[in-house]
Scaffold this motif. Structure first.
Motif, mmCIF file in Angstrom:
data_model
loop_
_atom_site.group_PDB
_atom_site.id
_atom_site.type_symbol
_atom_site.label_atom_id
_atom_site.label_comp_id
_atom_site.label_asym_id
_atom_site.label_seq_id
_atom_site.Cartn_x
_atom_site.Cartn_y
_atom_site.Cartn_z
ATOM 1 N N GLN A 1 0.859 -1.188 0.000
ATOM 2 C CA GLN A 1 0.000 0.000 0.000
ATOM 3 C C GLN A 1 0.892 1.234 0.000
ATOM 4 O OE1 GLN A 1 -2.523 -0.116 3.484
ATOM 5 N NE2 GLN A 1 -2.746 -2.332 3.291
ATOM 6 N N ASP B 1 -2.895 -6.991 -9.238
ATOM 7 C CA ASP B 1 -3.845 -5.891 -9.413
ATOM 8 C C ASP B 1 -3.434 -4.648 -8.636
ATOM 9 O OD1 ASP B 1 -5.834 -7.266 -11.056
ATOM 10 O OD2 ASP B 1 -6.177 -8.502 -9.264
ATOM 11 N N GLU C 1 -7.584 1.661 -12.129
ATOM 12 C CA GLU C 1 -6.979 0.358 -11.878
ATOM 13 C C GLU C 1 -6.056 -0.023 -13.026
ATOM 14 O OE1 GLU C 1 -9.953 -2.597 -11.106
ATOM 15 O OE2 GLU C 1 -11.073 -1.307 -9.729
ATOM 16 N N HIS D 1 -2.338 -5.750 -4.891
ATOM 17 C CA HIS D 1 -2.682 -7.054 -4.336
ATOM 18 C C HIS D 1 -2.569 -8.077 -5.454
ATOM 19 C CE1 HIS D 1 -4.373 -9.413 -1.048
ATOM 20 N NE2 HIS D 1 -5.082 -10.079 -1.947
ATOM 21 N N LEU E 1 -6.831 -8.827 3.691
ATOM 22 C CA LEU E 1 -7.075 -8.034 2.490
ATOM 23 C C LEU E 1 -7.614 -8.912 1.370
ATOM 24 C CD1 LEU E 1 -3.836 -5.843 2.575
ATOM 25 C CD2 LEU E 1 -6.098 -5.264 3.439
ATOM 26 N N ASP E 2 -7.144 -10.159 1.324
ATOM 27 C CA ASP E 2 -7.601 -11.112 0.306
ATOM 28 C C ASP E 2 -9.098 -11.360 0.434
ATOM 29 O OD1 ASP E 2 -6.718 -12.492 -1.908
ATOM 30 O OD2 ASP E 2 -6.350 -14.355 -0.820
ATOM 31 N N ASN F 1 -13.382 -5.864 -2.353
ATOM 32 C CA ASN F 1 -12.571 -5.454 -3.497
ATOM 33 C C ASN F 1 -11.406 -4.629 -2.968
ATOM 34 O OD1 ASN F 1 -13.622 -2.790 -3.029
ATOM 35 N ND2 ASN F 1 -15.428 -3.329 -4.269
ATOM 36 N N LEU F 2 -10.539 -4.163 -3.856
ATOM 37 C CA LEU F 2 -9.350 -3.441 -3.399
ATOM 38 C C LEU F 2 -9.696 -2.088 -2.793
ATOM 39 C CD1 LEU F 2 -6.601 -4.245 -6.055
ATOM 40 C CD2 LEU F 2 -7.143 -5.383 -3.905
ATOM 41 N N ILE G 1 -3.221 0.568 -3.551
ATOM 42 C CA ILE G 1 -2.886 -0.754 -3.053
ATOM 43 C C ILE G 1 -2.529 -1.668 -4.220
ATOM 44 C CG2 ILE G 1 -5.337 -1.438 -3.094
ATOM 45 C CD1 ILE G 1 -4.765 -3.200 -0.638
#
Length: 421
Positions: free
Chosen positions: A154, A248, A218, A245, A187-188, A192-193, A243
């Motif tokens: 992040q 992504d 994104e 992840h 976070l997974d 969503n992000l 972020i």
């Protein structure tokens, strides 16, 4: 979970001052500080003076350090210079290339020690460098290599004054975490992000933001042949928070949410200083130089090859208003230039530059932290430093994350490869 910390590019210890102030059990097991081209290593000496000079303090060029000899840690921290991160024309062999760029030393340290968490600081222009052709490539390169190593990440650009600190200093903070941490798994499991960033960000514990983001966008980091292909072709407009992840990336522009006290220059400057060298009228022509440099101007200039152009810039407040936080302090703070603060002494009203102790307060160090080194170096190291109090704020978020982690041992090579892939 243990809370061992290793500090790269340690300077005079800003990360350590910030985390130590939390009194939450952080144990600094290693620090490296080296100032290239300097005969006297004043920053290192200052660090050693306050924290002790033993075998875990390194005054060696980090490029020459065998990263495997650094002690194990759960958190790696560092504020590193912003440089060109391209590998495309460096004769690079994969990510090992361009060893002179300091990011690769951080990268190599992460690979050698695989800490559970990483916290880094840099100038905010890192998000847009190197420029129009490959906007965002340098920051993208950092995220790309962190992903290769098996980390999520992040970032947030933070203006310290927007959270009550006495300096309008904007810096980007990058927090990375291994994929086998409970935090990554939390976070997974986010919707969503954007949800992960709004509801589970490490920064939000003590540096809250409004829930609405702007300029959301994104992208993905996959689809590149190798790191050289990435370096040549990646371009993206990163906003001031975001972020990564897996592959992504989500980014947006945030608004701070802060309703506490705003500290100003008036709160941190001394009532009076007796050092005559700080008063600008004591040197003939000094006031006039400051007035010119800080004034609005539009001038015709000529390049070395005869090309003529107009140079223009707006005016700045002169002297600096005491009812606002200070501007970003640079390493040249003591010299006659546009960026140097000039204030009216509270007692006499005479114009002067800031005293070293006031510069320490701008960065929220304890008073006289740099006492003992030449005055010019006191300004220099403070210009290179960070706002310690911000590290404490971010550290509160890291403390909360670690409290929810199981014990994480140093990774064995086969586990490292599993996380990476």
């Amino acid at each position: 979970m243990k809370k061992r910390v290793a500090e790269l590019f340690a300077g005079v210890g800003g990360f350590r001052v910030g985390l130590d102030a939390l009194d939450s059990g952080w144990d600094f097991v290693y620090a490296n500080q080296w100032e290239p081209g300097k005969k006297r290593q004043y920053a290192f000496d200052c660090y050693a003076k306050h924290f002790g000079n033993d075998e875990e303090l390194s005054n060696e060029d980090i490029n020459q350090v065998d990263k495997t000899t650094i002690p194990d840690m759960e958190l790696l921290v560092g504020g590193f210079p912003c440089q060109d991160y391209s590998v495309a024309h460096s004769g690079a062999q994969g990510i090992q290339g361009k060893k002179g760029v300091l990011w690769w030393d951080i990268r190599d340290t992460i690979e050698a020690k695989m800490p559970a968490f990483v916290l880094l600081e840099n100038v905010d222009r890192l998000l847009s460098s190197p420029g129009k052709a490959n906007r965002g490539r340098d920051f993208g390169m950092i995220l790309f290599t962190l992903h290769q190593l098996g980390y999520g990440a992040q970032w947030r650009v933070i203006n310290a004054a927007e959270y009550g600190f006495p300096q309008r200093r904007r810096r980007v903070f990058i927090f990375a975490y291994r994929k086998d941490t409970s935090y990554f798994k939390t976070l997974d499991n986010s919707v969503n992000l954007k949800d992960a960033l709004i509801n589970h960000s490490v920064y939000n514990e003590a540096l809250p933001i409004e829930r609405n983001l702007h300029l959301e966008k994104e992208t993905r980091l996959d689809g590149y042949v190798d790191i050289v292909d990435f370096s040549n072709t990646f371009s993206f407009h990163f906003e001031n928070t975001g972020i990564m992840h897996d592959w992504d990336i989500f980014t947006g522009k945030y608004t701070p949410k802060y309703d506490g006290k705003h500290v100003t220059l008036n709160d941190i400057v001394l009532d009076h200083v007796d050092d005559d060298s700080l008063y600008i009228d004591n040197t003939p022509g000094r006031r006039e130089k400051f007035e010119y440099l800080k004034g609005a101007k539009k001038e015709k200039r000529t390049t070395s090859d005869g090309f003529e152009y107009f140079y223009a810039e707006g005016g700045m407040a002169f002297p600096d208003p005491l009812d606002r936080p200070g501007r970003t302090m640079l390493t040249s703070e003591h010299s006659v230039n546009r960026s140097t603060h000039v204030i009216a002494d509270k007692e006499t009203g005479k114009l002067r530059i800031l005293a070293p102790i006031e510069c320490e307060r701008l960065q929220t160090f304890p008073d006289n932290w740099t006492e003992g080194m030449p005055k010019s170096m006191r300004y220099f190291v403070m210009g290179n430093a960070l706002v310690c109090g911000l590290i404490g704020k971010i550290g509160q978020g890291i403390d909360k994350i670690i409290a929810n982690e199981d014990d994480i041992e140093p990774l064995k090579p086969q586990v490292v490869n599993k996380i990476k892939h």
